[in-house]
Scaffold this motif. Structure first.
Motif, PDB file in Angstrom:
ATOM      1  N   PRO A 214      -6.302   2.314 -11.736  1.00 17.18           N
ATOM      2  CA  PRO A 214      -6.261   3.501 -12.600  1.00 17.18           C
ATOM      3  C   PRO A 214      -5.448   4.647 -11.999  1.00 17.18           C
ATOM      4  CG  PRO A 214      -8.328   3.437 -11.403  1.00 17.18           C
ATOM      5  CD  PRO A 214      -7.602   2.163 -11.062  1.00 17.18           C
ATOM      6  N   ASP A 215      -4.994   5.522 -12.849  1.00 15.49           N
ATOM      7  CA  ASP A 215      -4.228   6.701 -12.435  1.00 15.49           C
ATOM      8  C   ASP A 215      -5.185   7.847 -12.113  1.00 15.49           C
ATOM      9  OD1 ASP A 215      -1.876   5.310 -12.922  1.00 15.49           O
ATOM     10  OD2 ASP A 215      -1.720   6.005 -14.974  1.00 15.49           O
ATOM     11  N   VAL A 216      -5.933   7.701 -11.026  1.00 18.91           N
ATOM     12  CA  VAL A 216      -6.915   8.712 -10.625  1.00 18.91           C
ATOM     13  C   VAL A 216      -6.738   9.020  -9.144  1.00 18.91           C
ATOM     14  CG1 VAL A 216      -8.607   8.104 -12.397  1.00 18.91           C
ATOM     15  CG2 VAL A 216      -8.641   6.901 -10.209  1.00 18.91           C
ATOM     16  N   GLU A 217      -7.227  10.171  -8.734  1.00 22.19           N
ATOM     17  CA  GLU A 217      -7.006  10.629  -7.365  1.00 22.19           C
ATOM     18  C   GLU A 217      -7.557   9.650  -6.327  1.00 22.19           C
ATOM     19  OE1 GLU A 217      -8.049  12.564  -9.797  1.00 22.19           O
ATOM     20  OE2 GLU A 217      -6.921  14.447  -9.803  1.00 22.19           O
ATOM     21  N   VAL A 218      -8.721   9.041  -6.596  1.00 23.64           N
ATOM     22  CA  VAL A 218      -9.327   8.150  -5.597  1.00 23.64           C
ATOM     23  C   VAL A 218      -8.578   6.821  -5.475  1.00 23.64           C
ATOM     24  CG1 VAL A 218     -11.612   9.166  -5.786  1.00 23.64           C
ATOM     25  CG2 VAL A 218     -10.968   7.271  -7.311  1.00 23.64           C
ATOM     26  N   ASN A 219      -7.564   6.615  -6.305  1.00 26.13           N
ATOM     27  CA  ASN A 219      -6.718   5.423  -6.199  1.00 26.13           C
ATOM     28  C   ASN A 219      -5.286   5.801  -5.823  1.00 26.13           C
ATOM     29  OD1 ASN A 219      -6.102   2.622  -6.362  1.00 26.13           O
ATOM     30  ND2 ASN A 219      -5.229   2.937  -8.404  1.00 26.13           N
ATOM     31  N   GLY A 220      -5.120   6.940  -5.173  1.00 29.09           N
ATOM     32  CA  GLY A 220      -3.769   7.378  -4.852  1.00 29.09           C
ATOM     33  C   GLY A 220      -3.636   7.940  -3.461  1.00 29.09           C
ATOM     34  N   LEU A 221      -2.406   7.902  -2.962  1.00 28.27           N
ATOM     35  CA  LEU A 221      -2.047   8.525  -1.690  1.00 28.27           C
ATOM     36  C   LEU A 221      -0.707   9.222  -1.880  1.00 28.27           C
ATOM     37  CD1 LEU A 221      -2.680   5.567   0.806  1.00 28.27           C
ATOM     38  CD2 LEU A 221      -4.114   7.610   0.588  1.00 28.27           C
ATOM     39  N   ALA A 222      -0.544  10.378  -1.284  1.00 25.83           N
ATOM     40  CA  ALA A 222       0.773  11.017  -1.229  1.00 25.83           C
ATOM     41  C   ALA A 222       1.507  10.435  -0.026  1.00 25.83           C
ATOM     42  CB  ALA A 222       0.627  12.528  -1.094  1.00 25.83           C
ATOM     43  N   LEU A 223       2.640   9.800  -0.276  1.00 23.33           N
ATOM     44  CA  LEU A 223       3.410   9.173   0.795  1.00 23.33           C
ATOM     45  C   LEU A 223       4.885   9.499   0.643  1.00 23.33           C
ATOM     46  CD1 LEU A 223       1.772   5.606   0.818  1.00 23.33           C
ATOM     47  CD2 LEU A 223       1.339   7.468   2.436  1.00 23.33           C
ATOM     48  N   CYS A 224       5.582   9.665   1.766  1.00 21.69           N
ATOM     49  CA  CYS A 224       7.031   9.798   1.707  1.00 21.69           C
ATOM     50  C   CYS A 224       7.598   8.473   1.206  1.00 21.69           C
ATOM     51  CB  CYS A 224       7.606  10.156   3.076  1.00 21.69           C
ATOM     52  SG  CYS A 224       7.425   8.853   4.322  1.00 21.69           S
ATOM     53  N   ALA A 225       8.851   8.472   0.785  1.00 22.50           N
ATOM     54  CA  ALA A 225       9.433   7.276   0.180  1.00 22.50           C
ATOM     55  C   ALA A 225       9.379   6.071   1.116  1.00 22.50           C
ATOM     56  CB  ALA A 225      10.877   7.566  -0.233  1.00 22.50           C
ATOM     57  N   THR A 226       9.600   6.302   2.414  1.00 27.75           N
ATOM     58  CA  THR A 226       9.581   5.184   3.369  1.00 27.75           C
ATOM     59  C   THR A 226       8.174   4.622   3.528  1.00 27.75           C
ATOM     60  OG1 THR A 226      11.474   6.041   4.603  1.00 27.75           O
ATOM     61  CG2 THR A 226      10.035   4.504   5.751  1.00 27.75           C
ATOM     62  N   HIS A 227       7.186   5.481   3.731  1.00 29.60           N
ATOM     63  CA  HIS A 227       5.823   4.973   3.894  1.00 29.60           C
ATOM     64  C   HIS A 227       5.279   4.382   2.591  1.00 29.60           C
ATOM     65  CE1 HIS A 227       5.500   7.260   7.838  1.00 29.60           C
ATOM     66  NE2 HIS A 227       5.100   6.026   8.120  1.00 29.60           N
ATOM     67  N   HIS A 228       5.722   4.880   1.464  1.00 29.78           N
ATOM     68  CA  HIS A 228       5.312   4.290   0.185  1.00 29.78           C
ATOM     69  C   HIS A 228       5.770   2.839   0.105  1.00 29.78           C
ATOM     70  CE1 HIS A 228       5.175   4.759  -4.510  1.00 29.78           C
ATOM     71  NE2 HIS A 228       4.442   3.752  -4.065  1.00 29.78           N
ATOM     72  N   LYS A 229       7.030   2.599   0.435  1.00 33.86           N
ATOM     73  CA  LYS A 229       7.545   1.228   0.374  1.00 33.86           C
ATOM     74  C   LYS A 229       6.856   0.337   1.399  1.00 33.86           C
ATOM     75  CE  LYS A 229      11.717  -1.426  -0.228  1.00 33.86           C
ATOM     76  NZ  LYS A 229      13.130  -1.352  -0.650  1.00 33.86           N
ATOM     77  N   LEU A 230       6.651   0.835   2.611  1.00 33.07           N
ATOM     78  CA  LEU A 230       5.967   0.053   3.641  1.00 33.07           C
ATOM     79  C   LEU A 230       4.526  -0.264   3.228  1.00 33.07           C
ATOM     80  CD1 LEU A 230       7.247   1.968   6.799  1.00 33.07           C
ATOM     81  CD2 LEU A 230       7.921  -0.347   6.082  1.00 33.07           C
ATOM     82  N   PHE A 231       3.884   0.658   2.539  1.00 32.16           N
ATOM     83  CA  PHE A 231       2.523   0.457   2.050  1.00 32.16           C
ATOM     84  C   PHE A 231       2.493  -0.624   0.974  1.00 32.16           C
ATOM     85  CE2 PHE A 231      -1.123   2.029  -0.643  1.00 32.16           C
ATOM     86  CZ  PHE A 231      -2.137   1.799   0.283  1.00 32.16           C
ATOM     87  N   ASP A 232       3.450  -0.567   0.037  1.00 34.04           N
ATOM     88  CA  ASP A 232       3.498  -1.565  -1.033  1.00 34.04           C
ATOM     89  C   ASP A 232       3.918  -2.940  -0.539  1.00 34.04           C
ATOM     90  OD1 ASP A 232       2.649   0.216  -2.928  1.00 34.04           O
ATOM     91  OD2 ASP A 232       4.623   0.595  -3.805  1.00 34.04           O
TER      92      ASP A 232
END
Length: 295
Positions: A214-232
């Motif tokens: 879901p698109d809710v705060e408890v299912n989200g993280l603020a990440l820079c573009a590099t850490h977002h890709k590494l996380f995914d």
């Protein structure tokens, strides 16, 4: 069959489902086969050709598993009416067959002829189907990597001949996540603006949108573009206690700067406790995205 009918057939492939478990086997096989058609190879593809490529795709873009089974989608996709085998008398698609059986019997597969003809006639339809498969199964951060891996070129954006219904995203999700984390990457603290524009800071789903997250705060993280890709990609995960854990398969130049020096440390917490990541979503990420084990 109209373009819309064919797209719908691809959209509605039957993928194995169990409590949010990812099973990208059929989507990845479809993308591989689309790449072959785009390169002018519409005929039967031997399992011996598909097996190593699909296994690598499952390792790189599927959930971490002790074993990988490219043999399953190679026969099961036929049940969706989108795959045919060169020796159908040797296969009961309701049953499972080992990779050895498929190799020993020289099995090969391809899209049915009516699908091949329609895709060759309209290359834009092929691109629309590929985009739809990606959108339904993988976050946008991984799309180009997967396209590169299967050899598909979607440089020309399809004109909207065929509608692509997808689950709508909350347009306010990004703003709410960035605000919750005070406009900083939760891992490295990155926060850069060009005048008033916030740069390369993104809202990452912990449980992917494509998996029903879901698109809710408890299912989200603020990440820079590099850490977002590494996380995914599963190079690291975040525990319920807000600890960052790095995969024991991570290595190479830059690993320490971007990942290893944060291993075991707490990420930046959101400004309100009600926004802390939910354990349901962090557990999903560990099971379905994170690669390998903790260091």
């Amino acid at each position: 069959m109209t373009n819309a009918d064919l797209l719908s057939q691809f959209q509605n492939i039957n993928t194995w489902k169990s409590k949010g478990t990812r099973a990208p086997h059929k989507p990845l096989l479809i993308l591989l086969a689309l790449g072959e058609i785009q390169r002018g190879n519409p005929g039967f593809i031997p399992f011996t050709t598909i097996e190593p490529k699909l296994k690598d795709l499952l390792i790189d873009f599927g959930p971490y598993r002790q074993s990988y089974y490219p043999n399953f989608p190679f026969t099961k996709l036929a049940n969706d009416g989108l795959w045919q085998l060169n020796e159908p008398s040797l296969i009961d698609t309701r049953q499972d067959y080992s990779s050895k059986y498929l190799r020993d019997n020289h099995l090969a597969g391809k899209f049915p002829e009516y699908v091949v003809i329609q895709l060759q006639k309209d290359p834009e339809l092929l691109k629309t189907i590929a985009e739809t498969i990606l959108e339904q199964n993988f976050p946008e951060t991984l799309h180009q990597d997967i396209l590169n891996a299967v050899g598909l070129d979607l440089a020309i954006t399809p004109v909207g001949r065929v509608a692509k219904p997808v689950r709508k995203r909350d347009p306010l999700f990004r703003d709410s996540i960035l605000k919750a984390y005070e406009y900083q990457c939760a891992v490295c603290g990155f926060s850069v603006r060009l005048r008033h524009q916030l740069l390369a800071l993104e809202a990452a789903h912990i449980m992917w949108h494509q998996a029903g997250g879901p698109d809710v705060e408890v299912n989200g993280l603020a990440l820079c573009a590099t850490h977002h890709k590494l996380f995914d990609l599963g190079a690291f995960t975040v525990t319920e206690e807000l600890k960052m854990r790095v995969s024991d398969e991570v290595n190479g130049i830059g690993a320490n700067e971007w990942l290893l020096r944060y291993d075991g440390k707490s990420i930046k917490a959101p400004q309100k406790k009600i926004y802390y990541p939910n354990s349901e979503f962090t557990t999903w990420h560990v099971n379905e995205v994170f690669k390998g084990g903790y260091r």
